[in-house]
Design a protein around this motif. Structure first.
Motif, mmCIF file in Angstrom:
data_model
loop_
_atom_site.group_PDB
_atom_site.id
_atom_site.type_symbol
_atom_site.label_atom_id
_atom_site.label_comp_id
_atom_site.label_asym_id
_atom_site.label_seq_id
_atom_site.Cartn_x
_atom_site.Cartn_y
_atom_site.Cartn_z
ATOM 1 N N UNK A 149 0.847 -1.205 0.000
ATOM 2 C CA UNK A 149 0.000 0.000 0.000
ATOM 3 C C UNK A 149 0.882 1.255 0.000
ATOM 4 N N UNK A 152 3.607 2.728 2.997
ATOM 5 C CA UNK A 152 4.149 1.699 3.900
ATOM 6 C C UNK A 152 5.676 1.672 3.820
ATOM 7 N N UNK A 157 8.152 -2.572 8.889
ATOM 8 C CA UNK A 157 7.417 -3.838 8.975
ATOM 9 C C UNK A 157 8.375 -4.990 9.271
ATOM 10 N N UNK A 193 -2.562 -12.515 7.753
ATOM 11 C CA UNK A 193 -3.053 -11.213 8.212
ATOM 12 C C UNK A 193 -2.204 -10.058 7.669
ATOM 13 N N UNK A 194 -0.885 -10.237 7.644
ATOM 14 C CA UNK A 194 -0.019 -9.168 7.132
ATOM 15 C C UNK A 194 -0.293 -8.897 5.658
ATOM 16 N N UNK A 196 -3.173 -9.168 4.154
ATOM 17 C CA UNK A 196 -4.399 -8.353 4.099
ATOM 18 C C UNK A 196 -4.080 -6.902 4.461
ATOM 19 N N UNK A 197 -3.266 -6.733 5.485
ATOM 20 C CA UNK A 197 -3.038 -5.386 6.014
ATOM 21 C C UNK A 197 -2.111 -4.551 5.131
ATOM 22 N N UNK A 198 -1.048 -5.170 4.629
ATOM 23 C CA UNK A 198 0.015 -4.364 4.025
ATOM 24 C C UNK A 198 0.018 -4.300 2.504
ATOM 25 N N UNK B 149 -10.051 -3.364 8.947
ATOM 26 C CA UNK B 149 -10.343 -4.044 7.683
ATOM 27 C C UNK B 149 -10.953 -5.410 7.966
ATOM 28 N N UNK B 151 -11.436 -9.246 8.242
ATOM 29 C CA UNK B 151 -10.477 -10.348 8.332
ATOM 30 C C UNK B 151 -9.329 -10.099 9.296
ATOM 31 N N UNK B 152 -9.267 -8.892 9.882
ATOM 32 C CA UNK B 152 -8.158 -8.595 10.807
ATOM 33 C C UNK B 152 -8.491 -9.114 12.211
ATOM 34 N N UNK B 156 -4.187 -10.612 17.475
ATOM 35 C CA UNK B 156 -2.867 -10.902 16.905
ATOM 36 C C UNK B 156 -2.061 -9.626 16.744
ATOM 37 N N UNK B 193 1.819 4.127 10.580
ATOM 38 C CA UNK B 193 1.843 3.041 9.596
ATOM 39 C C UNK B 193 0.757 1.993 9.892
ATOM 40 N N UNK B 197 -2.258 0.504 7.518
ATOM 41 C CA UNK B 197 -2.324 -0.918 7.186
ATOM 42 C C UNK B 197 -3.607 -1.581 7.678
ATOM 43 N N UNK B 198 -4.024 -1.266 8.886
ATOM 44 C CA UNK B 198 -5.069 -2.079 9.523
ATOM 45 C C UNK B 198 -6.475 -1.493 9.490
#
Lengths: 200, 200
Positions: A149, A152, A157, A193-194, A196-198, B149, B151-152, B156, B193, B197-198
């Motif tokens: 994204x 970022x 990360x 999960x990462x 999806x997020x990043x 988002x 699915x987060x 975790x 950040x 991302x989230x």
């Protein structure tokens, strides 16, 4: 250390080194004695001191040795794909495999990171940081950053992923046992999960 | 411990406790001696042993004391907002403030987490985990999860934020000094950040 150590038959070198890993993996730096290592390695204490002048020298040799092996294992993944998370995953799977095949060496390396004598932790902490920074530079130079994204910072990360691993290792040390299966399972969940997020 | 300790004038209790924090913050559990603590606290060694039967008892009292204070500081933020990252930020700012106002206590608490005698690390590790799990449950029950988002798993994410903090503390311990300003700056950057991302 005394270079003569390497003139010993390889089998004998290995026996001594393995004995040292087992003893240091089993107790703190302070408590692990050169006598116990010599006995476990099947050589006399004076001969052990002939090869390694003191406990610290032996310890730091073992540490550098493990660091080198870990690096070799991890670096080879950097050339196989440009997918950041795929590289991370392969790295962790390789680490877990290392734990399974060489548990004493692995446990030694975790203990060394948290070792209490300041002189030891300074040495291990410094080389851990150097290795980490080299590997991070290499990785960030070779992965495809365009899939993330906008905004970022992948370096940040990466630091967080490594912090998560670091915490997992400390948990294993606290629990007194390695848990490669648990780490593998947990890591794979997080990678999902990462992504999806990043990623875009 | 002996309840009579609390019948001492408050000023005297504080002097003894502070002396103990300073001594344990300055050296390892093994090396910190009751004699040094008694001397620094201005009481006799036999009187110190009258109040705390042994070093371990004193040490775990100090640990529980710090844990309680940290918890009180952190829990109060959970009621002020439902924004996960805002709560995390206030928590960190409070932690940094704690480092600045009570550096010996804070350094003690980091050292205790990584203390080498297994009996000590088992005790500190266990209560750290309990406190962490209670706080995590409380936090996840009160924040607004709908802004994340799809699915987060925020649990975790929380574990990863805490791992990052854990690693920062270890770095301070390795460097031999607290760095609240550095932590504050670095954390604020990361929060930015994480929001990208989230959050939706």
């Amino acid at each position: 250390m005394n270079g003569k150590f390497f003139t010993l038959p390889e089998e004998k070198q290995k026996r001594i080194i393995n004995a040292a890993y087992v003893v240091f993996a089993d107790s703190s730096y302070q408590k692990a004695s050169m006598s116990r290592i010599a006995a476990a390695g099947g050589i006399s204490k004076s001969l052990l001191f002939h090869y390694f002048h003191n406990k610290k020298e032996l310890y730091l040799y073992l540490w550098e040795n493990i660091n080198r092996i870990s690096c070799e294992i991890e670096l080879k993944y950097y050339k196989e794909t440009t997918d950041f998370f795929e590289i991370m995953t392969r790295k962790i799977l390789a680490r877990c495999e290392f734990m399974r095949t060489a548990p004493d060496e692995y446990l030694f390396s975790i203990r060394a990171l948290f070792a209490e004598p300041l002189e030891i932790r300074e040495a291990t902490g410094k080389s851990y940081k150097e290795v980490y920074e080299d590997a991070a530079g290499e990785l960030l130079g070779s992965v495809d950053l365009s899939v993330f994204r906008p905004g970022i910072d992948v370096g940040m990360l990466l630091e967080e992923v490594d912090s998560y691993l670091f915490h997992s290792l400390w948990q294993m040390l606290s629990a007194g046992k390695l848990d490669p299966d648990g780490l593998e399972r947990d890591f794979l969940k997080r990678v999902g999960q990462w992504r999806i997020a990043y990623l875009k």
